[in-house]
Design an enzyme around this catalytic site. Structure first.
Site, PDB file in Angstrom:
ATOM      1  N   GLY A 240       0.765  -1.243   0.000  1.00  0.00           N
ATOM      2  CA  GLY A 240       0.000   0.000   0.000  1.00  0.00           C
ATOM      3  C   GLY A 240       0.793   1.289   0.000  1.00  0.00           C
ATOM      4  N   PRO A 277       4.611  -5.476  -0.596  1.00  0.00           N
ATOM      5  CG  PRO A 277       6.890  -4.953  -0.705  1.00  0.00           C
ATOM      6  CD  PRO A 277       5.912  -5.907  -0.054  1.00  0.00           C
ATOM      7  N   GLY A 278       3.958  -3.711  -3.631  1.00  0.00           N
ATOM      8  CA  GLY A 278       3.915  -3.861  -5.078  1.00  0.00           C
ATOM      9  C   GLY A 278       4.468  -2.604  -5.735  1.00  0.00           C
ATOM     10  NE  ARG A 279       0.513   2.339  -6.110  1.00  0.00           N
ATOM     11  CZ  ARG A 279      -0.560   2.370  -6.925  1.00  0.00           C
ATOM     12  NH1 ARG A 279      -0.472   2.975  -8.091  1.00  0.00           N
ATOM     13  NH2 ARG A 279      -1.694   1.833  -6.562  1.00  0.00           N
ATOM     14  CB  CYS A 344     -13.215   5.179 -30.894  1.00  0.00           C
ATOM     15  SG  CYS A 344     -12.244   5.271 -32.401  1.00  0.00           S
ATOM     16  CE1 TYR A 373      -1.368  -3.439  -8.780  1.00  0.00           C
ATOM     17  CE2 TYR A 373      -0.238  -1.458  -8.025  1.00  0.00           C
ATOM     18  CZ  TYR A 373      -0.729  -2.716  -7.775  1.00  0.00           C
ATOM     19  OH  TYR A 373      -0.593  -3.272  -6.534  1.00  0.00           O
TER      20      TYR A 373
HETATM   21  N1  LLP Z   1      -1.531  -7.002  -0.960  1.00  0.00           N
HETATM   22  C1  LLP Z   1      -2.822  -7.105  -1.348  1.00  0.00           C
HETATM   23  C2  LLP Z   1      -3.675  -8.075  -0.682  1.00  0.00           C
HETATM   24  C3  LLP Z   1      -3.300  -6.284  -2.383  1.00  0.00           C
HETATM   25  O1  LLP Z   1      -4.576  -6.380  -2.746  1.00  0.00           O
HETATM   26  C4  LLP Z   1      -2.433  -5.359  -3.010  1.00  0.00           C
HETATM   27  C5  LLP Z   1      -2.905  -4.495  -4.094  1.00  0.00           C
HETATM   28  C6  LLP Z   1      -1.089  -5.306  -2.591  1.00  0.00           C
HETATM   29  C7  LLP Z   1      -0.679  -6.137  -1.551  1.00  0.00           C
HETATM   30  C8  LLP Z   1      -0.085  -4.381  -3.204  1.00  0.00           C
HETATM   31  O2  LLP Z   1      -0.396  -3.052  -2.999  1.00  0.00           O
HETATM   32  P1  LLP Z   1       0.649  -1.912  -3.403  1.00  0.00           P
HETATM   33  O3  LLP Z   1       1.854  -2.040  -2.500  1.00  0.00           O
HETATM   34  O4  LLP Z   1       1.012  -2.096  -4.823  1.00  0.00           O
HETATM   35  O5  LLP Z   1      -0.116  -0.655  -3.178  1.00  0.00           O
HETATM   36  N2  LLP Z   1      -4.586  -1.172 -10.048  1.00  0.00           N
HETATM   37  C9  LLP Z   1      -4.481  -0.175  -8.999  1.00  0.00           C
HETATM   38  C10 LLP Z   1      -3.901  -0.760  -7.731  1.00  0.00           C
HETATM   39  C11 LLP Z   1      -4.671  -1.945  -7.204  1.00  0.00           C
HETATM   40  C12 LLP Z   1      -4.029  -2.565  -6.005  1.00  0.00           C
HETATM   41  C13 LLP Z   1      -4.686  -3.851  -5.647  1.00  0.00           C
HETATM   42  N3  LLP Z   1      -4.116  -4.520  -4.523  1.00  0.00           N
HETATM   43  C14 LLP Z   1      -3.669   1.012  -9.499  1.00  0.00           C
HETATM   44  O6  LLP Z   1      -3.259   1.011 -10.655  1.00  0.00           O
HETATM   45  O7  LLP Z   1      -3.474   1.987  -8.771  1.00  0.00           O
END
Ligand code: LLP
Length: 421
Positions: A240, A277-279, A344, A373
């Site tokens: 997050g 962590p993802g983003r 379009c 993403y």
């Molecule tokens: N863990 C769980 C259970 C999650 O659902 C998510 C993201 C993460 C970890 C990773 O979160 P991050 O660290 O990346 O914030 N498509 C959207 C973001 C959707 C995130 C969904 N879950 C965007 O482009 O902003």
């Protein structure tokens, strides 16, 4: 911080000119920087250095490309997966199953079986019926599934509604108030080994306060569950943490700030901490490189029509997300422009009235902070083939997903017999 820098007036990714990639692969194309990935892993890890053996499980949904996952696997990261497909991609890229956690509200029996066969580290359960199904599947295989419940702490993450997950009205997790009862019921399910508590309240968080509120609730629950006799040994704090998209906005908290807060709040917790962590790992490690098709006069500002569209980078049309748009070889002039794709729909808009580098037909532009993403949410709307991906490391680069020929779309469908002649 990233490794997309101007050298002699033209954008490079590490030591490779972006223009060289565009010339060789065509546009649009996603470009990833290994050095940036490595740096982000280092910085995230350094923020958590005071913790004993945390498990950092990269959220595969942010970027499931095999080359990105293999880079992160080499750096010792685990994976947070939300489907059988993500599990198989993580394993194929070299992430060991004992560093994999499986999240998501809709795991099927088949996906549960697959994850149990691989021997993953933890299932994050999101409902009592899911717990019952997993117990049955595990028992049928002569196994016990290691589980945590994902708690819904009813905390407002303060981010976009479509990526907030921790409010009571959201579909995620079990209500905090029901947790003690849900854990008691789970203990009676013979196919489960209840080992942890998990939370994840949303994505692109730019304030640590909601995270701290959620983690504090997790801490109190861990204490209560242990007092009730549960052998709770893991605490999964989710992902997050936000990243900077718009340079004119205040910087989000750094991984160091996040880590300091985590260490303060979790001090003395008798569990192994996990993170998803993802983003923050991949966001700034990627850019979408695109070419200007033409510039068209607009009512207030010119329309810069680029060859990337909402099918390649969905975030602006889905979440009104802001991505910095830079000329690869800026002239030095700035002016307001509307940046749009060829699809379009009016929603195929990347920016309106944005003060940015002046560009002309044929110029290259880069959509920054597109590593998370981005490619993974691409589609083929308007019969546009999926966007290719390139990974750079120093002065080397490789296509890590090729641009599919349009025939893959045509031949992917089939015409039934009754229409064939
Ligand atoms: N863990 C769980 C259970 C999650 O659902 C998510 C993201 C993460 C970890 C990773 O979160 P991050 O660290 O990346 O914030 N498509 C959207 C973001 C959707 C995130 C969904 N879950 C965007 O482009 O902003």
């Amino acid at each position: 911080m990233d490794h997309f820098d101007y050298v002699d007036g033209t954008m490079h990714v590490e030591q490779v000119p972006m223009a060289a990639i565009a010339d060789a692969v065509g546009t649009p194309v996603y470009v990833y920087s290994t050095a940036t990935l490595e740096r982000h892993v280092d910085v995230f890890r350094a923020g958590l250095a005071a913790l004993d053996n945390p498990l950092i499980a990269f959220a595969v949904k942010a970027n499931p490309n095999a080359a990105v996952l293999a880079t992160l696997a080499k750096l010792g990261l685990g994976a947070d997966v939300v489907s059988g497909g993500e599990l198989l991609r993580a394993v194929a890229a070299g992430i060991p199953a004992d560093r994999i956690v499986f999240s998501g509200v809709g795991k099927t029996a088949e996906e549960m079986r697959l994850a149990l066969e691989h021997g993953i580290f933890q299932f994050n359960l999101e409902s009592e019926p899911e717990a019952e199904m997993l117990s049955e599947v595990a028992l049928s295989m002569g196994k016990r599934a290691p589980v945590a419940y994902r708690i819904n702490p009813d905390v407002d993450a303060g981010t976009h509604a479509k990526i907030s997950t921790g409010k009571s009205e959201n579909k995620f997790g079990i209500p905090y108030d029901r947790a003690i009862a849900s854990y008691a019921a789970a203990r009676d399910l013979p196919g489960l080994d209840v080992q942890g508590v998990a939370v994840h309240i949303g994505s692109q968080l730019t304030d640590l306060a909601p995270l701290e509120a959620a983690f504090t609730k997790v801490g109190a629950l861990i204490t209560a569950l242990r007092e009730a006799g549960h052998d709770i040994r893991t605490g999964d704090l989710g992902g997050g943490l936000g990243v900077p998209y718009d340079p004119s906005q205040p910087l989000p908290p750094s991984p160091a700030d996040y880590g300091a807060m985590v260490c303060r709040v979790t001090q003395g917790w008798p569990v192994r901490l996990m993170f998803e962590p993802g983003r923050v790992i991949v966001g700034n490690a990627g850019a979408l490189l695109s070419r200007v098709v033409r510039v068209k006069q607009g009512a207030k500002a010119p329309f810069v029509i680029v060859d990337a569209a909402m099918n390649d980078l969905l975030r602006p049309s889905l979440y009104d997300a802001w991505h910095d748009i830079r000329a690869v070889a800026p002239s030095g002039q700035l002016a307001a422009a509307n940046v749009v794709g060829p699809v379009c729909e009016t929603g195929d808009t990347f920016a309106m009235g944005r003060d940015m580098d002046v560009v002309e037909a044929g110029d290259l532009v880069a959509f920054m902070t597109a590593g998370a993403y981005g490619a993974t949410m691409a589609g083929t709307y308007n019969s546009r083939p999926l966007t290719p991906e390139v990974l750079v490391s120093g002065d080397r680069w490789a296509v890590v997903r090729a641009r599919p020929p349009i025939e893959t779309l045509i031949e992917g469908d089939s015409i039934p017999d009754w229409l064939a002649d």
